[in-house]
Design a protein around this motif. Structure first.
Motif, PDB file in Angstrom:
ATOM      1  N   ARG A  35       4.344  47.277 -63.257  1.00 14.19           N
ATOM      2  CA  ARG A  35       3.117  46.998 -62.500  1.00 14.19           C
ATOM      3  C   ARG A  35       2.471  48.299 -62.019  1.00 14.19           C
ATOM      4  O   ARG A  35       1.272  48.499 -62.170  1.00 14.19           O
ATOM      5  CB  ARG A  35       3.417  46.087 -61.308  1.00 14.19           C
ATOM      6  CG  ARG A  35       2.160  45.547 -60.622  1.00 14.19           C
ATOM      7  CD  ARG A  35       2.477  44.878 -59.302  1.00 14.19           C
ATOM      8  NE  ARG A  35       2.791  45.875 -58.293  1.00 14.19           N
ATOM      9  CZ  ARG A  35       1.864  46.540 -57.598  1.00 14.19           C
ATOM     10  NH1 ARG A  35       0.579  46.318 -57.801  1.00 14.19           N
ATOM     11  NH2 ARG A  35       2.223  47.444 -56.706  1.00 14.19           N
ATOM     12  N   VAL A  39      -1.210  49.707 -63.127  1.00 14.53           N
ATOM     13  CA  VAL A  39      -2.262  49.932 -62.126  1.00 14.53           C
ATOM     14  C   VAL A  39      -2.735  51.377 -62.191  1.00 14.53           C
ATOM     15  O   VAL A  39      -3.939  51.658 -62.158  1.00 14.53           O
ATOM     16  CB  VAL A  39      -1.760  49.576 -60.717  1.00 14.53           C
ATOM     17  CG1 VAL A  39      -2.754  50.062 -59.654  1.00 14.53           C
ATOM     18  CG2 VAL A  39      -1.542  48.075 -60.575  1.00 14.53           C
ATOM     19  N   ARG A  40      -1.800  52.318 -62.305  1.00 17.06           N
ATOM     20  CA  ARG A  40      -2.165  53.735 -62.372  1.00 17.06           C
ATOM     21  C   ARG A  40      -3.029  54.012 -63.594  1.00 17.06           C
ATOM     22  O   ARG A  40      -4.076  54.657 -63.494  1.00 17.06           O
ATOM     23  CB  ARG A  40      -0.890  54.597 -62.424  1.00 17.06           C
ATOM     24  CG  ARG A  40      -1.173  56.099 -62.621  1.00 17.06           C
ATOM     25  CD  ARG A  40       0.094  56.865 -62.917  1.00 17.06           C
ATOM     26  NE  ARG A  40       0.777  56.381 -64.099  1.00 17.06           N
ATOM     27  CZ  ARG A  40       0.411  56.662 -65.341  1.00 17.06           C
ATOM     28  NH1 ARG A  40      -0.658  57.423 -65.572  1.00 17.06           N
ATOM     29  NH2 ARG A  40       1.085  56.188 -66.369  1.00 17.06           N
ATOM     30  N   ILE A  42      -4.764  51.839 -65.599  1.00 25.04           N
ATOM     31  CA  ILE A  42      -6.048  51.122 -65.615  1.00 25.04           C
ATOM     32  C   ILE A  42      -7.000  51.711 -64.588  1.00 25.04           C
ATOM     33  O   ILE A  42      -8.195  51.868 -64.850  1.00 25.04           O
ATOM     34  CB  ILE A  42      -5.829  49.622 -65.373  1.00 25.04           C
ATOM     35  CG1 ILE A  42      -5.020  49.002 -66.515  1.00 25.04           C
ATOM     36  CG2 ILE A  42      -7.167  48.900 -65.249  1.00 25.04           C
ATOM     37  CD1 ILE A  42      -4.621  47.558 -66.283  1.00 25.04           C
ATOM     38  N   ALA A  43      -6.478  52.050 -63.398  1.00 30.43           N
ATOM     39  CA  ALA A  43      -7.333  52.632 -62.359  1.00 30.43           C
ATOM     40  C   ALA A  43      -7.898  53.974 -62.809  1.00 30.43           C
ATOM     41  O   ALA A  43      -9.093  54.252 -62.622  1.00 30.43           O
ATOM     42  CB  ALA A  43      -6.547  52.800 -61.058  1.00 30.43           C
ATOM     43  N   TYR A  87     -11.580  47.531 -63.486  1.00 32.11           N
ATOM     44  CA  TYR A  87     -11.179  47.212 -62.109  1.00 32.11           C
ATOM     45  C   TYR A  87     -10.742  45.749 -62.013  1.00 32.11           C
ATOM     46  O   TYR A  87      -9.785  45.415 -61.305  1.00 32.11           O
ATOM     47  CB  TYR A  87     -12.321  47.482 -61.135  1.00 32.11           C
ATOM     48  CG  TYR A  87     -12.549  48.944 -60.823  1.00 32.11           C
ATOM     49  CD1 TYR A  87     -11.502  49.766 -60.421  1.00 32.11           C
ATOM     50  CD2 TYR A  87     -13.824  49.506 -60.903  1.00 32.11           C
ATOM     51  CE1 TYR A  87     -11.706  51.109 -60.134  1.00 32.11           C
ATOM     52  CE2 TYR A  87     -14.037  50.847 -60.612  1.00 32.11           C
ATOM     53  CZ  TYR A  87     -12.984  51.642 -60.238  1.00 32.11           C
ATOM     54  OH  TYR A  87     -13.193  52.964 -59.949  1.00 32.11           O
ATOM     55  N   ALA A  90      -7.260  45.483 -63.284  1.00 29.52           N
ATOM     56  CA  ALA A  90      -6.306  45.991 -62.292  1.00 29.52           C
ATOM     57  C   ALA A  90      -6.064  44.972 -61.184  1.00 29.52           C
ATOM     58  O   ALA A  90      -4.952  44.837 -60.667  1.00 29.52           O
ATOM     59  CB  ALA A  90      -6.803  47.306 -61.708  1.00 29.52           C
ATOM     60  N   GLU A  91      -7.105  44.234 -60.843  1.00 31.20           N
ATOM     61  CA  GLU A  91      -6.961  43.227 -59.785  1.00 31.20           C
ATOM     62  C   GLU A  91      -6.012  42.105 -60.184  1.00 31.20           C
ATOM     63  O   GLU A  91      -5.391  41.475 -59.324  1.00 31.20           O
ATOM     64  CB  GLU A  91      -8.337  42.667 -59.418  1.00 31.20           C
ATOM     65  CG  GLU A  91      -9.183  43.653 -58.621  1.00 31.20           C
ATOM     66  CD  GLU A  91     -10.582  43.135 -58.324  1.00 31.20           C
ATOM     67  OE1 GLU A  91     -11.105  43.474 -57.234  1.00 31.20           O
ATOM     68  OE2 GLU A  91     -11.147  42.405 -59.161  1.00 31.20           O
ATOM     69  N   ALA A  95      -3.855  44.697 -57.467  1.00 30.54           N
ATOM     70  CA  ALA A  95      -4.539  45.858 -56.892  1.00 30.54           C
ATOM     71  C   ALA A  95      -5.846  45.410 -56.250  1.00 30.54           C
ATOM     72  O   ALA A  95      -6.441  44.406 -56.648  1.00 30.54           O
ATOM     73  CB  ALA A  95      -4.814  46.905 -57.969  1.00 30.54           C
ATOM     74  N   ARG A  97      -9.730  46.450 -55.468  1.00 30.15           N
ATOM     75  CA  ARG A  97     -10.753  47.358 -55.983  1.00 30.15           C
ATOM     76  C   ARG A  97     -11.218  48.359 -54.930  1.00 30.15           C
ATOM     77  O   ARG A  97     -11.389  49.553 -55.219  1.00 30.15           O
ATOM     78  CB  ARG A  97     -11.943  46.558 -56.510  1.00 30.15           C
ATOM     79  CG  ARG A  97     -12.967  47.386 -57.254  1.00 30.15           C
ATOM     80  CD  ARG A  97     -14.090  46.539 -57.809  1.00 30.15           C
ATOM     81  NE  ARG A  97     -13.597  45.380 -58.548  1.00 30.15           N
ATOM     82  CZ  ARG A  97     -14.338  44.674 -59.392  1.00 30.15           C
ATOM     83  NH1 ARG A  97     -15.591  45.006 -59.612  1.00 30.15           N
ATOM     84  NH2 ARG A  97     -13.829  43.631 -60.029  1.00 30.15           N
ATOM     85  N   LEU A 100      -8.576  51.007 -54.551  1.00 31.30           N
ATOM     86  CA  LEU A 100      -8.569  51.950 -55.669  1.00 31.30           C
ATOM     87  C   LEU A 100      -9.701  52.960 -55.536  1.00 31.30           C
ATOM     88  O   LEU A 100      -9.513  54.158 -55.778  1.00 31.30           O
ATOM     89  CB  LEU A 100      -8.695  51.191 -56.997  1.00 31.30           C
ATOM     90  CG  LEU A 100      -7.550  50.237 -57.364  1.00 31.30           C
ATOM     91  CD1 LEU A 100      -7.858  49.545 -58.695  1.00 31.30           C
ATOM     92  CD2 LEU A 100      -6.223  50.965 -57.438  1.00 31.30           C
ATOM     93  N   TYR A 151      -5.768  44.021 -69.941  1.00 24.81           N
ATOM     94  CA  TYR A 151      -6.179  45.370 -70.320  1.00 24.81           C
ATOM     95  C   TYR A 151      -6.554  45.405 -71.800  1.00 24.81           C
ATOM     96  O   TYR A 151      -7.594  45.947 -72.193  1.00 24.81           O
ATOM     97  CB  TYR A 151      -5.044  46.343 -70.030  1.00 24.81           C
ATOM     98  CG  TYR A 151      -5.385  47.810 -70.160  1.00 24.81           C
ATOM     99  CD1 TYR A 151      -6.643  48.302 -69.810  1.00 24.81           C
ATOM    100  CD2 TYR A 151      -4.433  48.715 -70.618  1.00 24.81           C
ATOM    101  CE1 TYR A 151      -6.939  49.659 -69.913  1.00 24.81           C
ATOM    102  CE2 TYR A 151      -4.719  50.071 -70.728  1.00 24.81           C
ATOM    103  CZ  TYR A 151      -5.967  50.528 -70.381  1.00 24.81           C
ATOM    104  OH  TYR A 151      -6.252  51.884 -70.481  1.00 24.81           O
TER     105      TYR A 151
END
Length: 314
Positions: A35, A39-40, A42-43, A87, A90-91, A95, A97, A100, A151
């Motif tokens: 996870r 997140v890292r 995609i962000a 974003y 990622a959510e 995460a 938005r 981020l 993704y």
């Protein structure tokens, strides 16, 4: 379902899903490391799309014709859309938005080093389309098969649009190379400045990349940094020859034994310097993002108030 399974059972199911080359979806249990990695990545990708609007956006009002202005405006709009897709992806991992965005502004999350270089002439717009978007395509097409479903699906549309952007950039450069000597010199100068930063876009060499091995094992990535970089070089050399420009690398030559082009040593200290915040435009890029975020606060507040009102009246 997950409440009746032990963490060991869930881990086993996750690993089997990866091994079968199936997609991980938001409803699925994932290890915390997976996870955080997703997140890292995609962000960082989302931040890069949003920050990446700035270098070319600076030329919208200065484009030499209405046609070029419309093309550039449409491209920058596409990049904004890419950021929103990412974003949203990622959510699905939990995460937030807003969080981020704040981490980007605070320097706690990164974006692609390439966007910390200035666009000094309109030829830079074309070179970004050809080289930068070309490097992005090499890197991102395999991500359409990423193990994380949201993704991978976002990347399908993004890659189609990036491919169009690359063709637009190359067409602009072809037009300029058929123009005056000053225009041809402008293109060559832009190529000289953007070639090496474009090679750095793929990240550090494999032996110095801390995340590659784990990302490959989880099938987040399908190729290593060096494999993708080589693919980009092999693709770019014949395009440069057709364009009539010289790539600024005296060591660039075809290696018949390898079946690939050899190229010179990359200045990795430059990449580390830019990533650490000491690039030509690092401070400017983040400050503009911070100001835009603050200036847009009233829009977000109004949207939240409207949504709340709709819920109350439902």
């Amino acid at each position: 379902m997950t409440g009746t399974l032990s963490e060991e059972d869930l881990e086993t199911h996750f690993e089997r899903t990866i091994a079968r080359d199936q997609r991980i979806e938001p409803r699925d249990w994932v290890p915390e490391g997976y996870r955080k990695t997703m997140v890292r990545q995609i962000a960082q990708h989302a931040h890069s799309e949003i920050i990446g609007m700035q270098p070319e956006g600076a030329w919208i009002t200065r484009a030499p014709s209405l046609r070029r202005k419309a093309i550039l405006l449409a491209k920058v709009q596409d990049e904004a859309g890419h950021g929103l897709y990412l974003y949203s992806a990622a959510e699905t991992l939990g995460a937030d938005r807003a969080d981020l965005t704040q981490k980007l502004i605070d320097g706690k999350q990164k974006y692609s080093s390439i966007f910390n270089y200035p666009t000094l002439s309109f030829a830079d717009v074309g070179v970004i389309g050809w080289l930068v978007d070309g490097a992005a395509i090499c890197n991102q097409v395999p991500l359409c098969r990423s193990s994380f479903g949201p993704y991978a699906r976002a990347m399908i549309r993004i890659c189609k649009e990036e491919s169009f952007h690359q063709r637009q950039g190359y067409e602009l450069l072809m037009t300029m190379m058929r123009g005056t000597p000053a225009q041809r010199e402008m293109v060559q100068d832009a190529v000289n400045r953007w070639w090496w930063p474009s090679l750095m876009m793929f990240g550090p060499p494999d032996h110095d990349s801390p995340n590659t091995e784990r990302s490959m094992a989880w099938k987040i990535k399908r190729h290593t940094n060096d494999e993708l970089r080589q693919r980009f070089v092999d693709m770019s050399v014949p395009q440069a020859e057709a364009l009539g420009v010289t790539l600024p690398d005296p060591d660039l030559k075809w290696n018949a034994d390898r079946g690939h082009y050899d190229f010179g040593e990359i200045d990795w200290s430059e990449l580390k310097r830019v990533i650490s915040g000491d690039g030509p435009c690092n401070a400017e890029r983040v400050e503009r993002r911070r100001k835009a975020h603050e200036d847009g606060a009233w829009v977000r507040e109004a949207a939240a108030a409207y949504a709340a009102k709709r819920r109350e009246s439902a």
